[in-house]
Design a protein around this motif. Sequence first.
Motif, PDB file in Angstrom:
ATOM      1  N   VAL A 297      42.925  57.842 -12.774  1.00  0.00           N
ATOM      2  CA  VAL A 297      41.685  58.416 -12.258  1.00  0.00           C
ATOM      3  C   VAL A 297      41.796  58.585 -10.751  1.00  0.00           C
ATOM      4  CG1 VAL A 297      39.192  58.092 -12.054  1.00  0.00           C
ATOM      5  CG2 VAL A 297      40.392  57.274 -14.103  1.00  0.00           C
ATOM      6  N   LEU A 298      41.490  59.788 -10.255  1.00  0.00           N
ATOM      7  CA  LEU A 298      41.504  60.087  -8.825  1.00  0.00           C
ATOM      8  C   LEU A 298      40.081  60.363  -8.354  1.00  0.00           C
ATOM      9  CD1 LEU A 298      44.508  60.449  -9.647  1.00  0.00           C
ATOM     10  CD2 LEU A 298      44.622  62.346  -8.010  1.00  0.00           C
ATOM     11  N   PHE A 299      39.647  59.613  -7.309  1.00  0.00           N
ATOM     12  CA  PHE A 299      38.293  59.728  -6.755  1.00  0.00           C
ATOM     13  C   PHE A 299      38.388  59.819  -5.238  1.00  0.00           C
ATOM     14  CE2 PHE A 299      35.908  59.015 -10.509  1.00  0.00           C
ATOM     15  CZ  PHE A 299      34.556  59.027 -10.196  1.00  0.00           C
ATOM     16  N   PRO A 300      37.366  60.367  -4.575  1.00  0.00           N
ATOM     17  CA  PRO A 300      37.304  60.281  -3.111  1.00  0.00           C
ATOM     18  C   PRO A 300      36.982  58.856  -2.650  1.00  0.00           C
ATOM     19  CG  PRO A 300      35.894  62.032  -3.974  1.00  0.00           C
ATOM     20  CD  PRO A 300      36.280  61.165  -5.134  1.00  0.00           C
ATOM     21  N   SER A 301      37.192  58.606  -1.364  1.00  0.00           N
ATOM     22  CA  SER A 301      36.836  57.326  -0.753  1.00  0.00           C
ATOM     23  C   SER A 301      35.309  57.227  -0.594  1.00  0.00           C
ATOM     24  CB  SER A 301      37.513  57.214   0.610  1.00  0.00           C
ATOM     25  OG  SER A 301      36.880  58.086   1.533  1.00  0.00           O
ATOM     26  N   PRO A 302      34.781  56.063  -0.183  1.00  0.00           N
ATOM     27  CA  PRO A 302      33.323  55.937  -0.041  1.00  0.00           C
ATOM     28  C   PRO A 302      32.700  56.955   0.897  1.00  0.00           C
ATOM     29  CG  PRO A 302      34.339  53.779   0.022  1.00  0.00           C
ATOM     30  CD  PRO A 302      35.467  54.775   0.035  1.00  0.00           C
ATOM     31  N   LYS A 303      33.421  57.310   1.970  1.00  0.00           N
ATOM     32  CA  LYS A 303      32.870  58.284   2.921  1.00  0.00           C
ATOM     33  C   LYS A 303      33.287  59.705   2.602  1.00  0.00           C
ATOM     34  CE  LYS A 303      32.372  55.023   6.740  1.00  0.00           C
ATOM     35  NZ  LYS A 303      32.732  54.696   8.153  1.00  0.00           N
ATOM     36  N   GLY A 304      33.837  59.900   1.407  1.00  0.00           N
ATOM     37  CA  GLY A 304      34.144  61.246   0.955  1.00  0.00           C
ATOM     38  C   GLY A 304      35.514  61.760   1.306  1.00  0.00           C
ATOM     39  N   GLN A 305      36.421  60.908   1.790  1.00  0.00           N
ATOM     40  CA  GLN A 305      37.789  61.344   2.061  1.00  0.00           C
ATOM     41  C   GLN A 305      38.470  61.670   0.735  1.00  0.00           C
ATOM     42  OE1 GLN A 305      39.401  61.732   5.075  1.00  0.00           O
ATOM     43  NE2 GLN A 305      41.118  62.554   3.920  1.00  0.00           N
ATOM     44  N   PRO A 306      38.960  62.889   0.540  1.00  0.00           N
ATOM     45  CA  PRO A 306      39.568  63.219  -0.746  1.00  0.00           C
ATOM     46  C   PRO A 306      40.822  62.406  -1.027  1.00  0.00           C
ATOM     47  CG  PRO A 306      39.070  65.196   0.528  1.00  0.00           C
ATOM     48  CD  PRO A 306      38.914  64.038   1.455  1.00  0.00           C
ATOM     49  N   ALA A 307      41.082  62.181  -2.278  1.00  0.00           N
ATOM     50  CA  ALA A 307      42.410  61.717  -2.699  1.00  0.00           C
ATOM     51  C   ALA A 307      43.292  62.958  -2.753  1.00  0.00           C
ATOM     52  CB  ALA A 307      42.327  61.042  -4.065  1.00  0.00           C
ATOM     53  N   ARG A 308      44.352  62.998  -1.945  1.00  0.00           N
ATOM     54  CA  ARG A 308      45.067  64.263  -1.774  1.00  0.00           C
ATOM     55  C   ARG A 308      46.578  64.055  -1.753  1.00  0.00           C
ATOM     56  NH1 ARG A 308      46.058  64.555   3.841  1.00  0.00           N
ATOM     57  NH2 ARG A 308      45.047  62.840   4.946  1.00  0.00           N
ATOM     58  N   HIS A 309      47.262  65.103  -2.143  1.00  0.00           N
ATOM     59  CA  HIS A 309      48.728  65.138  -2.130  1.00  0.00           C
ATOM     60  C   HIS A 309      49.335  63.980  -2.928  1.00  0.00           C
ATOM     61  CE1 HIS A 309      48.777  68.421   0.742  1.00  0.00           C
ATOM     62  NE2 HIS A 309      47.975  67.733   1.544  1.00  0.00           N
ATOM     63  N   ASN A 310      48.686  63.591  -4.010  1.00  0.00           N
ATOM     64  CA  ASN A 310      49.240  62.581  -4.905  1.00  0.00           C
ATOM     65  C   ASN A 310      49.976  63.266  -6.055  1.00  0.00           C
ATOM     66  OD1 ASN A 310      47.947  60.027  -3.758  1.00  0.00           O
ATOM     67  ND2 ASN A 310      46.165  61.342  -4.059  1.00  0.00           N
ATOM     68  N   LEU A 311      51.047  62.621  -6.521  1.00  0.00           N
ATOM     69  CA  LEU A 311      51.840  63.142  -7.629  1.00  0.00           C
ATOM     70  C   LEU A 311      51.672  62.229  -8.831  1.00  0.00           C
ATOM     71  CD1 LEU A 311      54.023  65.046  -8.828  1.00  0.00           C
ATOM     72  CD2 LEU A 311      55.740  63.494  -7.844  1.00  0.00           C
ATOM     73  N   VAL A 312      51.203  62.785  -9.931  1.00  0.00           N
ATOM     74  CA  VAL A 312      51.053  62.067 -11.200  1.00  0.00           C
ATOM     75  C   VAL A 312      52.006  62.730 -12.185  1.00  0.00           C
ATOM     76  CG1 VAL A 312      49.428  61.356 -12.997  1.00  0.00           C
ATOM     77  CG2 VAL A 312      48.645  61.588 -10.619  1.00  0.00           C
ATOM     78  N   LYS A 313      53.115  62.062 -12.501  1.00  0.00           N
ATOM     79  CA  LYS A 313      54.211  62.743 -13.186  1.00  0.00           C
ATOM     80  C   LYS A 313      54.823  61.890 -14.295  1.00  0.00           C
ATOM     81  CE  LYS A 313      58.697  64.922 -12.121  1.00  0.00           C
ATOM     82  NZ  LYS A 313      59.656  65.234 -11.024  1.00  0.00           N
ATOM     83  N   ARG A 314      55.004  62.493 -15.424  1.00  0.00           N
ATOM     84  CA  ARG A 314      55.769  61.935 -16.548  1.00  0.00           C
ATOM     85  C   ARG A 314      55.252  60.567 -16.979  1.00  0.00           C
ATOM     86  NH1 ARG A 314      62.109  62.574 -15.781  1.00  0.00           N
ATOM     87  NH2 ARG A 314      61.988  61.981 -17.987  1.00  0.00           N
ATOM     88  N   ASN A 315      53.929  60.414 -16.946  1.00  0.00           N
ATOM     89  CA  ASN A 315      53.307  59.197 -17.463  1.00  0.00           C
ATOM     90  C   ASN A 315      52.946  59.385 -18.933  1.00  0.00           C
ATOM     91  OD1 ASN A 315      52.779  57.581 -14.825  1.00  0.00           O
ATOM     92  ND2 ASN A 315      52.066  59.650 -14.367  1.00  0.00           N
ATOM     93  N   LEU A 316      52.940  58.284 -19.678  1.00  0.00           N
ATOM     94  CA  LEU A 316      52.393  58.265 -21.020  1.00  0.00           C
ATOM     95  C   LEU A 316      50.985  57.711 -20.908  1.00  0.00           C
ATOM     96  CD1 LEU A 316      52.554  58.462 -24.130  1.00  0.00           C
ATOM     97  CD2 LEU A 316      53.546  56.147 -24.114  1.00  0.00           C
ATOM     98  N   ALA A 317      49.991  58.549 -21.095  1.00  0.00           N
ATOM     99  CA  ALA A 317      48.591  58.147 -20.942  1.00  0.00           C
ATOM    100  C   ALA A 317      47.843  58.571 -22.194  1.00  0.00           C
ATOM    101  CB  ALA A 317      47.979  58.786 -19.695  1.00  0.00           C
ATOM    102  N   LYS A 318      47.591  57.604 -23.067  1.00  0.00           N
ATOM    103  CA  LYS A 318      46.919  57.918 -24.326  1.00  0.00           C
ATOM    104  C   LYS A 318      45.957  56.792 -24.702  1.00  0.00           C
ATOM    105  CE  LYS A 318      50.464  60.937 -26.305  1.00  0.00           C
ATOM    106  NZ  LYS A 318      51.342  61.217 -27.456  1.00  0.00           N
ATOM    107  N   GLY A 319      44.947  57.188 -25.464  1.00  0.00           N
ATOM    108  CA  GLY A 319      43.991  56.219 -25.956  1.00  0.00           C
ATOM    109  C   GLY A 319      43.025  55.702 -24.912  1.00  0.00           C
ATOM    110  N   ASN A 320      42.932  56.419 -23.799  1.00  0.00           N
ATOM    111  CA  ASN A 320      42.023  56.009 -22.732  1.00  0.00           C
ATOM    112  C   ASN A 320      40.693  56.756 -22.874  1.00  0.00           C
ATOM    113  OD1 ASN A 320      44.120  54.482 -21.026  1.00  0.00           O
ATOM    114  ND2 ASN A 320      45.083  56.496 -21.296  1.00  0.00           N
ATOM    115  N   ALA A 321      39.628  56.149 -22.394  1.00  0.00           N
ATOM    116  CA  ALA A 321      38.310  56.781 -22.503  1.00  0.00           C
ATOM    117  C   ALA A 321      37.509  56.549 -21.226  1.00  0.00           C
ATOM    118  CB  ALA A 321      37.563  56.213 -23.717  1.00  0.00           C
ATOM    119  N   PRO A 322      36.761  57.561 -20.794  1.00  0.00           N
ATOM    120  CA  PRO A 322      36.508  58.786 -21.548  1.00  0.00           C
ATOM    121  C   PRO A 322      37.652  59.800 -21.532  1.00  0.00           C
ATOM    122  CG  PRO A 322      35.344  58.843 -19.460  1.00  0.00           C
ATOM    123  CD  PRO A 322      35.919  57.460 -19.578  1.00  0.00           C
TER     124      PRO A 322
END
Length: 350
Positions: A297-322
């Motif tokens: 999950v990617l969210f901004p910081s409390p003061k609204g600084q974006p989460a940026r230039h992150n790489l999410v690659k080749r993960n196995l992500a299953k069975g998570n909710a929502p």
Amino acid sequence: MRRTLAASLGTAVALAGLASFAPAGHAAEGGKGRRIHIVWPGHSIQKAVDRARPGDVIRLKAGAYDGGVLVRKRLTIQGDGDRTVLHPGRKDRCAKAGAAGMGICVVGRPKHLVRGVSILNLTVRGFKESGVYGMYTDRLTVERVLATRNGAYGITEFHSTRGRFVKNRAIDNSVEAGLYVGDIEDARGTVVAYNHASGNALGLLIRHARSVAVWKNHLVGNCVGAALVNDDQKGGQGEARLWMNKVWKNNRSCPQHEEVPPLGGTGILVFGGDHNGIEKNAVLGNRGTLPYSGGIVLFPSPKGQPARHNLVKRNLAKGNAPFDLVDKSGSRTNRFVDNRCRTSNPRGLC
């Protein structure tokens, strides 16, 4: 000590010869000018630490010891496994360094870091704050330590560089993180590897720190498995690499605690961080109903600084909710590449 996520997430050393028969407090030669100080159960670790020269080894036999041990020089403190247990005692020497409630505290100063301390093969249990606490350290090694049932954190380093947390277990450490690295603009490659963290609010927290390597940890049964948090201090959080970790069923429910909002059901959370790499992790069965619940999950910081230039690659992500993958980062610069998942918000990340 208790600033975790900040405001609004919102919406080994072998003994030779007769050394093992030395009485409590006896110092045996350990080679290269290094002395080995044997401490027996019921005797004072602090006295041995105070007597030791830089580079010496404090060897703890199996049994119970008073904690609150303050270290301010290069030493190795080595126990005899889980049977060497530090618990709260009558004197808390850490309080003298502004670190009351710790099991072992390694405390330096901003321009005078404590370098080369190793804490090996023991248990720290039941302390009001943290089991092992590092502040202004360099090359602090914590290895094969069980940190359990402490009131805040399990194993930590603040304002520290080149730490090494390896093969530890951080279990049931109440309201904060089992493993913590933070408050340093450049952690200079601090390593967190082969650890097990369960029953904590957060298995691993990296807050306001850059350049941390995290691999092959088991982060299971916490409220949040791993969190990378920009708390809006100068320098932010970033350049951490998480790979080949098992982040499973972090479905505990943690109520709001001071400035920390409720937590639960999140595998890996990037909260306003930048240039992080999240690769080849197994993120399975993390399920919750909070806005930031889900797999990765990617969210901004409390003061609204974006989460940026992150790489999410080749993960196995299953069975998570929502959802298995969530990008509510406030930025279009994050990349999701070749992940094996079924659900995402927005659609198309899988």
